[in-house]
Write a protein that holds these residues in place. Structure first.
Motif, short mmCIF file in Angstrom:
data_model
loop_
_atom_site.label_atom_id
_atom_site.label_comp_id
_atom_site.label_asym_id
_atom_site.label_seq_id
_atom_site.Cartn_x
_atom_site.Cartn_y
_atom_site.Cartn_z
N ASP A 104 52.46 64.82 31.45
CA ASP A 104 53.70 65.03 30.70
C ASP A 104 53.52 66.16 29.68
OD1 ASP A 104 53.36 63.92 27.77
OD2 ASP A 104 52.37 62.47 29.06
N GLN A 105 54.58 66.81 29.35
CA GLN A 105 54.52 68.01 28.53
C GLN A 105 54.08 67.75 27.09
OE1 GLN A 105 58.35 69.91 28.97
NE2 GLN A 105 57.86 70.67 31.02
N ALA A 106 54.14 66.49 26.68
CA ALA A 106 53.72 66.16 25.31
C ALA A 106 52.21 66.00 25.18
CB ALA A 106 54.41 64.87 24.85
N SER A 107 51.49 66.03 26.30
CA SER A 107 50.04 65.85 26.25
C SER A 107 49.36 67.07 25.66
CB SER A 107 49.50 65.58 27.66
OG SER A 107 49.72 66.70 28.50
N THR A 108 48.21 66.84 25.04
CA THR A 108 47.45 67.94 24.46
C THR A 108 46.35 68.38 25.43
OG1 THR A 108 45.77 66.52 23.42
CG2 THR A 108 47.80 66.94 22.17
N ARG A 109 45.83 69.55 25.19
CA ARG A 109 44.75 70.05 26.04
C ARG A 109 43.54 69.13 26.00
NH1 ARG A 109 41.83 76.05 25.65
NH2 ARG A 109 40.25 75.66 27.27
N THR A 110 43.22 68.64 24.82
CA THR A 110 42.08 67.73 24.67
C THR A 110 42.28 66.47 25.50
OG1 THR A 110 41.57 68.55 22.46
CG2 THR A 110 40.73 66.37 23.04
N GLN A 111 43.48 65.90 25.46
CA GLN A 111 43.78 64.71 26.24
C GLN A 111 43.65 64.98 27.73
OE1 GLN A 111 47.72 64.01 24.58
NE2 GLN A 111 47.02 62.03 23.79
N THR A 147 51.78 60.04 32.03
CA THR A 147 52.24 60.21 30.66
C THR A 147 51.17 59.66 29.72
OG1 THR A 147 53.91 59.68 28.99
CG2 THR A 147 53.50 57.99 30.68
N LEU A 148 50.90 60.43 28.68
CA LEU A 148 49.98 60.01 27.63
C LEU A 148 50.75 59.62 26.38
CD1 LEU A 148 47.40 62.89 28.20
CD2 LEU A 148 47.34 60.59 29.14
N ASN A 149 52.05 59.78 26.44
CA ASN A 149 52.94 59.41 25.35
C ASN A 149 53.41 57.98 25.59
OD1 ASN A 149 54.65 59.51 23.12
ND2 ASN A 149 56.33 60.41 24.30
N THR A 150 52.52 57.03 25.42
CA THR A 150 52.75 55.66 25.85
C THR A 150 51.90 54.70 25.03
OG1 THR A 150 52.60 54.16 27.77
CG2 THR A 150 50.93 55.89 27.58
N GLU A 151 52.22 53.43 25.10
CA GLU A 151 51.40 52.41 24.47
C GLU A 151 50.84 51.45 25.51
OE1 GLU A 151 54.20 50.95 21.50
OE2 GLU A 151 53.05 51.99 19.96
N LEU A 152 50.83 51.88 26.76
CA LEU A 152 50.33 51.07 27.87
C LEU A 152 49.21 51.79 28.60
CD1 LEU A 152 53.62 49.85 29.62
CD2 LEU A 152 52.17 48.53 28.06
N ASN A 153 48.38 51.01 29.28
CA ASN A 153 47.46 51.52 30.30
C ASN A 153 47.86 50.84 31.61
OD1 ASN A 153 45.41 53.12 28.70
ND2 ASN A 153 45.25 51.16 27.66
N SER A 154 48.36 51.60 32.56
CA SER A 154 48.79 51.01 33.83
C SER A 154 48.91 52.11 34.88
CB SER A 154 50.14 50.30 33.69
OG SER A 154 51.17 51.22 33.44
N SER A 155 48.94 51.70 36.14
CA SER A 155 49.11 52.67 37.23
C SER A 155 49.70 52.01 38.45
CB SER A 155 47.77 53.30 37.61
OG SER A 155 47.92 54.17 38.73
N GLU A 156 50.47 52.76 39.20
CA GLU A 156 50.85 52.32 40.53
C GLU A 156 49.62 52.31 41.42
OE1 GLU A 156 53.77 51.23 41.64
OE2 GLU A 156 54.70 51.49 39.66
N VAL A 157 49.65 51.50 42.46
CA VAL A 157 48.50 51.36 43.35
C VAL A 157 48.70 52.25 44.58
CG1 VAL A 157 47.16 49.77 44.77
CG2 VAL A 157 48.05 49.03 42.55
N GLY A 158 47.77 53.18 44.77
CA GLY A 158 47.78 54.03 45.96
C GLY A 158 49.06 54.82 46.12
#
Length: 285
Positions: A104-111, A147-158
């Motif tokens: 996502d565009q809000a992410s930083t280079r370090t992230q 997205t790194l602009n979030t308060e969750l850790n999750s992912s779709e599977v495959g």
């Protein structure tokens, strides 16, 4: 495995939480808990009978034969549905599945650099011969959207990531630690949570887990589904079918959560078993 790893079948990943204790505070707890919901037998059957013998040029038949030769049949047959196919990605039909990754565009280079560094650890060993990541592609080219602009850790599977369209993202990464990134990319490659393995020795103190997870705003139904439910043996992984206490896909388990006082730490490294599972699924030799 339907158990961790192997299962590719779907992640009901968009676990939306209500209000109470700030999520940012929860994320600082020592017990990282991913919000991806694993698939279960309640979904339409994805066993061998649902696939044509010619699927993927006979891949199902080939894997079934391998499983039977190893005395594992029908292990590993239910998870083929959601693994990435040779026709997927940015380099189709080349022998290497290249998955484009959009940030996502809000992410930083370090992230972004942290995510790339940790995610690339999945490509060490045999899997790197058949899977590759291309980070920083445009959204319309991407198979995995983060997205790194979030308060969750999750992912779709495959491949279920392909069903996620803007403005949603297939992966949420509040943390960019090795554990968080490798765990969520494990889901993105087709793995589910290890404690769902049918051979798990874990016997939960259910009421204690339910009460503890209420502090993270999980309902009792959520906990019963994503902690206590077990997958069928058809979801066990051909490459590593047994329970793997060192899996990156295992939740950290407190001693107070188990009937016998056993515990499992926050695994921070991809285990050999995790690699064997994916190598078998993707036929990495």
């Amino acid at each position: 495995m339907l158990s961790r790893r192997t299962v590719l079948a779907g992640g009901w990943s968009w676990f939306l939480l209500s209000a109470a204790k700030p999520l940012a505070a929860l994320a600082q707890d020592d017990a990282f808990i991913c919000a991806t919901f694993d698939p279960r037998p309640g979904e339409p059957s994805v066993g061998l009978s649902n696939f044509s013998a010619s699927f993927e040029g006979g891949r199902i038949t080939e894997l079934k034969a391998q499983a039977e030769a190893a005395g594992l049949s029908p292990f590993g047959t239910a998870l083929i549905k959601d693994i990435w196919q040779p026709t997927d990605g940015l380099t189709p039909n080349t022998g290497v599945i290249t998955l484009g990754v959009y940030f996502d565009q809000a992410s930083t280079r370090t992230q972004r650099e942290s995510v790339q560094y940790h995610a690339s650890k999945w490509l060490e060993g045999k899997l790197g011969g058949v899977i590759n990541f291309r980070f920083g592609v445009a959204r319309e080219q991407a198979q995995i959207t983060i997205t790194l602009n979030t308060e969750l850790n999750s992912s779709e599977v495959g491949r279920r990531s392909l069903g996620i369209v803007p403005p949603k993202f297939s992966m949420h990464l509040y943390e960019q630690s090795e554990r968080a990134v490798c765990h969520e990319f494990g889901h993105a490659l087709g793995l589910i949570h290890e404690h769902a393995n049918i051979d798990t020795p874990i016997v939960f103190n259910e009421r204690t887990v339910i009460n503890d997870m209420k502090q993270r705003r999980w309902t009792e139904a959520d906990v019963r589904y994503n902690f206590f439910a077990r997958a069928g043996r058809e979801y066990s992984c051909l490459g590593d079918p047994k329970f793997n206490g060192k899996s990156i896909m295992l939740y950290p388990i407190k001693s107070t959560w188990t009937a016998d006082g056993s515990s499992y730490p926050l695994n921070t490294k991809i285990s050999d078993g995790d690699r064997k599972c994916l190598a078998a699924l993707y036929r990495a030799t």
